[in-house]
Design a protein around this motif. Structure first.
Motif, PDB file in Angstrom:
ATOM      1  N   TYR A 118      55.319  60.586  31.691  1.00 52.89           N
ATOM      2  CA  TYR A 118      55.795  62.295  31.021  1.00 52.89           C
ATOM      3  C   TYR A 118      55.883  62.025  29.206  1.00 52.89           C
ATOM      4  CZ  TYR A 118      54.710  64.598  35.464  1.00 52.89           C
ATOM      5  OH  TYR A 118      54.134  64.927  36.271  1.00 52.89           O
ATOM      6  N   GLN A 119      56.215  60.947  29.016  1.00 57.19           N
ATOM      7  CA  GLN A 119      57.346  60.724  27.747  1.00 57.19           C
ATOM      8  C   GLN A 119      55.975  61.745  26.850  1.00 57.19           C
ATOM      9  OE1 GLN A 119      58.157  56.741  28.074  1.00 57.19           O
ATOM     10  NE2 GLN A 119      57.639  56.650  26.039  1.00 57.19           N
ATOM     11  N   ASN A 120      54.939  60.959  26.676  1.00 55.78           N
ATOM     12  CA  ASN A 120      54.777  61.301  25.734  1.00 55.78           C
ATOM     13  C   ASN A 120      53.647  63.173  25.507  1.00 55.78           C
ATOM     14  OD1 ASN A 120      52.834  59.299  24.843  1.00 55.78           O
ATOM     15  ND2 ASN A 120      51.328  58.602  25.665  1.00 55.78           N
ATOM     16  N   GLN A 121      54.942  63.665  26.628  1.00 55.00           N
ATOM     17  CA  GLN A 121      54.676  65.023  26.886  1.00 55.00           C
ATOM     18  C   GLN A 121      56.414  65.848  25.997  1.00 55.00           C
ATOM     19  OE1 GLN A 121      52.558  67.092  30.370  1.00 55.00           O
ATOM     20  NE2 GLN A 121      51.925  65.029  30.477  1.00 55.00           N
ATOM     21  N   GLY A 122      56.474  64.756  25.847  1.00 52.36           N
ATOM     22  CA  GLY A 122      58.448  64.770  25.358  1.00 52.36           C
ATOM     23  C   GLY A 122      59.315  64.779  26.673  1.00 52.36           C
ATOM     24  N   LEU A 123      59.251  64.306  27.990  1.00 52.57           N
ATOM     25  CA  LEU A 123      60.091  63.941  28.311  1.00 52.57           C
ATOM     26  C   LEU A 123      60.666  63.011  28.177  1.00 52.57           C
ATOM     27  CD1 LEU A 123      61.688  64.814  31.404  1.00 52.57           C
ATOM     28  CD2 LEU A 123      60.553  63.448  32.298  1.00 52.57           C
ATOM     29  N   VAL A 124      61.947  62.877  28.620  1.00 55.84           N
ATOM     30  CA  VAL A 124      63.639  62.084  27.866  1.00 55.84           C
ATOM     31  C   VAL A 124      64.002  62.343  29.825  1.00 55.84           C
ATOM     32  CG1 VAL A 124      65.491  61.101  26.772  1.00 55.84           C
ATOM     33  CG2 VAL A 124      63.246  62.157  25.645  1.00 55.84           C
ATOM     34  N   ILE A 125      64.166  60.924  29.996  1.00 56.12           N
ATOM     35  CA  ILE A 125      65.421  60.595  30.877  1.00 56.12           C
ATOM     36  C   ILE A 125      66.858  60.323  30.439  1.00 56.12           C
ATOM     37  CG2 ILE A 125      65.822  59.905  32.931  1.00 56.12           C
ATOM     38  CD1 ILE A 125      62.703  60.158  33.558  1.00 56.12           C
ATOM     39  N   LEU A 126      67.534  60.693  30.830  1.00 53.12           N
ATOM     40  CA  LEU A 126      68.963  59.917  29.876  1.00 53.12           C
ATOM     41  C   LEU A 126      69.950  60.038  31.645  1.00 53.12           C
ATOM     42  CD1 LEU A 126      70.086  63.534  27.738  1.00 53.12           C
ATOM     43  CD2 LEU A 126      68.772  60.891  27.721  1.00 53.12           C
ATOM     44  N   GLY A 127      70.056  58.241  31.294  1.00 54.40           N
ATOM     45  CA  GLY A 127      71.272  57.595  32.893  1.00 54.40           C
ATOM     46  C   GLY A 127      72.556  57.403  32.257  1.00 54.40           C
ATOM     47  N   PHE A 128      73.331  58.274  33.060  1.00 53.19           N
ATOM     48  CA  PHE A 128      74.205  58.418  32.987  1.00 53.19           C
ATOM     49  C   PHE A 128      75.453  57.067  34.058  1.00 53.19           C
ATOM     50  CE2 PHE A 128      73.533  61.455  30.276  1.00 53.19           C
ATOM     51  CZ  PHE A 128      73.942  61.160  29.008  1.00 53.19           C
ATOM     52  N   PRO A 129      75.919  55.982  34.411  1.00 52.55           N
ATOM     53  CA  PRO A 129      76.218  55.248  35.383  1.00 52.55           C
ATOM     54  C   PRO A 129      77.800  55.522  35.393  1.00 52.55           C
ATOM     55  CG  PRO A 129      75.547  53.836  33.260  1.00 52.55           C
ATOM     56  CD  PRO A 129      75.059  55.589  32.725  1.00 52.55           C
ATOM     57  N   SER A 130      78.480  55.687  36.840  1.00 46.11           N
ATOM     58  CA  SER A 130      79.580  56.516  36.923  1.00 46.11           C
ATOM     59  C   SER A 130      79.688  55.273  38.487  1.00 46.11           C
ATOM     60  CB  SER A 130      78.726  57.495  37.618  1.00 46.11           C
ATOM     61  OG  SER A 130      80.378  58.322  38.081  1.00 46.11           O
ATOM     62  N   GLY A 131      80.807  55.369  38.836  1.00 44.99           N
ATOM     63  CA  GLY A 131      81.424  54.413  39.574  1.00 44.99           C
ATOM     64  C   GLY A 131      81.444  55.452  40.237  1.00 44.99           C
ATOM     65  N   ASN A 132      82.180  56.547  40.674  1.00 46.47           N
ATOM     66  CA  ASN A 132      82.664  57.728  41.233  1.00 46.47           C
ATOM     67  C   ASN A 132      83.003  57.264  42.767  1.00 46.47           C
ATOM     68  OD1 ASN A 132      82.590  59.770  38.762  1.00 46.47           O
ATOM     69  ND2 ASN A 132      84.943  58.698  39.408  1.00 46.47           N
ATOM     70  N   PHE A 133      81.362  57.227  43.275  1.00 49.60           N
ATOM     71  CA  PHE A 133      80.973  57.354  44.629  1.00 49.60           C
ATOM     72  C   PHE A 133      81.374  55.969  45.230  1.00 49.60           C
ATOM     73  CE2 PHE A 133      79.219  60.727  42.458  1.00 49.60           C
ATOM     74  CZ  PHE A 133      79.842  61.510  43.326  1.00 49.60           C
ATOM     75  N   ASN A 134      81.997  55.398  45.952  1.00 49.82           N
ATOM     76  CA  ASN A 134      82.014  54.088  46.543  1.00 49.82           C
ATOM     77  C   ASN A 134      82.162  52.977  45.306  1.00 49.82           C
ATOM     78  OD1 ASN A 134      83.178  55.188  48.548  1.00 49.82           O
ATOM     79  ND2 ASN A 134      81.399  54.285  49.377  1.00 49.82           N
ATOM     80  N   ASN A 135      82.735  53.737  43.634  1.00 49.97           N
ATOM     81  CA  ASN A 135      82.981  52.342  42.778  1.00 49.97           C
ATOM     82  C   ASN A 135      81.712  51.434  43.122  1.00 49.97           C
ATOM     83  OD1 ASN A 135      84.323  51.316  40.384  1.00 49.97           O
ATOM     84  ND2 ASN A 135      84.795  49.242  41.257  1.00 49.97           N
ATOM     85  N   GLN A 136      80.189  51.849  42.690  1.00 47.57           N
ATOM     86  CA  GLN A 136      79.379  51.566  42.968  1.00 47.57           C
ATOM     87  C   GLN A 136      78.760  51.396  41.468  1.00 47.57           C
ATOM     88  OE1 GLN A 136      76.950  53.708  45.356  1.00 47.57           O
ATOM     89  NE2 GLN A 136      78.110  52.747  47.842  1.00 47.57           N
ATOM     90  N   GLU A 137      78.892  50.833  40.622  1.00 46.45           N
ATOM     91  CA  GLU A 137      78.650  50.074  39.754  1.00 46.45           C
ATOM     92  C   GLU A 137      79.424  49.692  38.701  1.00 46.45           C
ATOM     93  OE1 GLU A 137      76.078  49.799  36.906  1.00 46.45           O
ATOM     94  OE2 GLU A 137      75.693  51.735  36.889  1.00 46.45           O
ATOM     95  N   PHE A 138      78.339  48.693  38.066  1.00 43.83           N
ATOM     96  CA  PHE A 138      79.772  47.726  37.388  1.00 43.83           C
ATOM     97  C   PHE A 138      80.292  48.141  36.508  1.00 43.83           C
ATOM     98  CE2 PHE A 138      75.129  45.447  38.202  1.00 43.83           C
ATOM     99  CZ  PHE A 138      75.515  44.880  39.124  1.00 43.83           C
TER     100      PHE A 138
END
Length: 158
Positions: A52-72
């Motif tokens: 979908y990016q050619n139709q303008g869709l952008v996905i924005l990812g925000f890492p978070s460790g709020n749940f059981n510290n599951q992020e580096f």
């Protein structure tokens, strides 16, 4: 009341980015975690982005460790993990809090716009918010729902 485009967020290098950069584009905003059982959703999010990016869709990812510290702790490790294991090319941002007293203001806004089914706050990693071209939060998608199941709804806003 603020609009989505009045917020700023931190890039992975620590610099600020205004959300108005995404004005007029449909968005999926998602809180992510590299060590979560739903981590395979990175692959599906990337598939949606490529489709979908050619139709303008952008996905924005925000890492978070709020749940059981599951992020580096180190954001570079997060980005490397996402790129190597899932081929992620959509924008990823600095690690944020998606609940509690230090909640990222953007996520406080998203939650206020679309409450969850059983609770207001975000319950787990990979909660997805679908935003239309006007900046309206049109849907909140639960963590366990595959991003690919969002295609019908995405088709309505692209």
């Amino acid at each position: 009341m603020k609009t989505l485009y009045e917020f700023s967020v931190r890039r992975t290098d620590g610099t600020l980015q205004l959300m108005d950069e995404y004005k007029g584009k449909p968005l999926i905003i998602v809180n992510t975690a590299s060590k979560c059982g739903f981590t395979n959703q990175f692959k599906e999010l990337q598939e949606l982005y490529e489709e979908y990016q050619n139709q303008g869709l952008v996905i924005l990812g925000f890492p978070s460790g709020n749940f059981n510290n599951q992020e580096f702790e180190n954001i570079d490790k997060t980005i490397e993990f996402c790129e190597i294991n899932f081929g992620v090319t959509f924008p990823m941002f600095a690690k944020v809090h998606v609940k509690g007293k230090d909640i990222e203001p953007l996520f406080a806004f998203l939650i206020s716009e679309k409450k969850g089914l059983l609770t207001e706050g975000i319950k787990w990693n990979f909660t997805k918010f679908l935003i239309d071209r006007e900046g309206n939060v049109v849907e909140r998608i639960a963590p366990q729902v595959s991003p690919l199941k969002m295609q019908r709804r995405i088709d309505q806003i692209v």
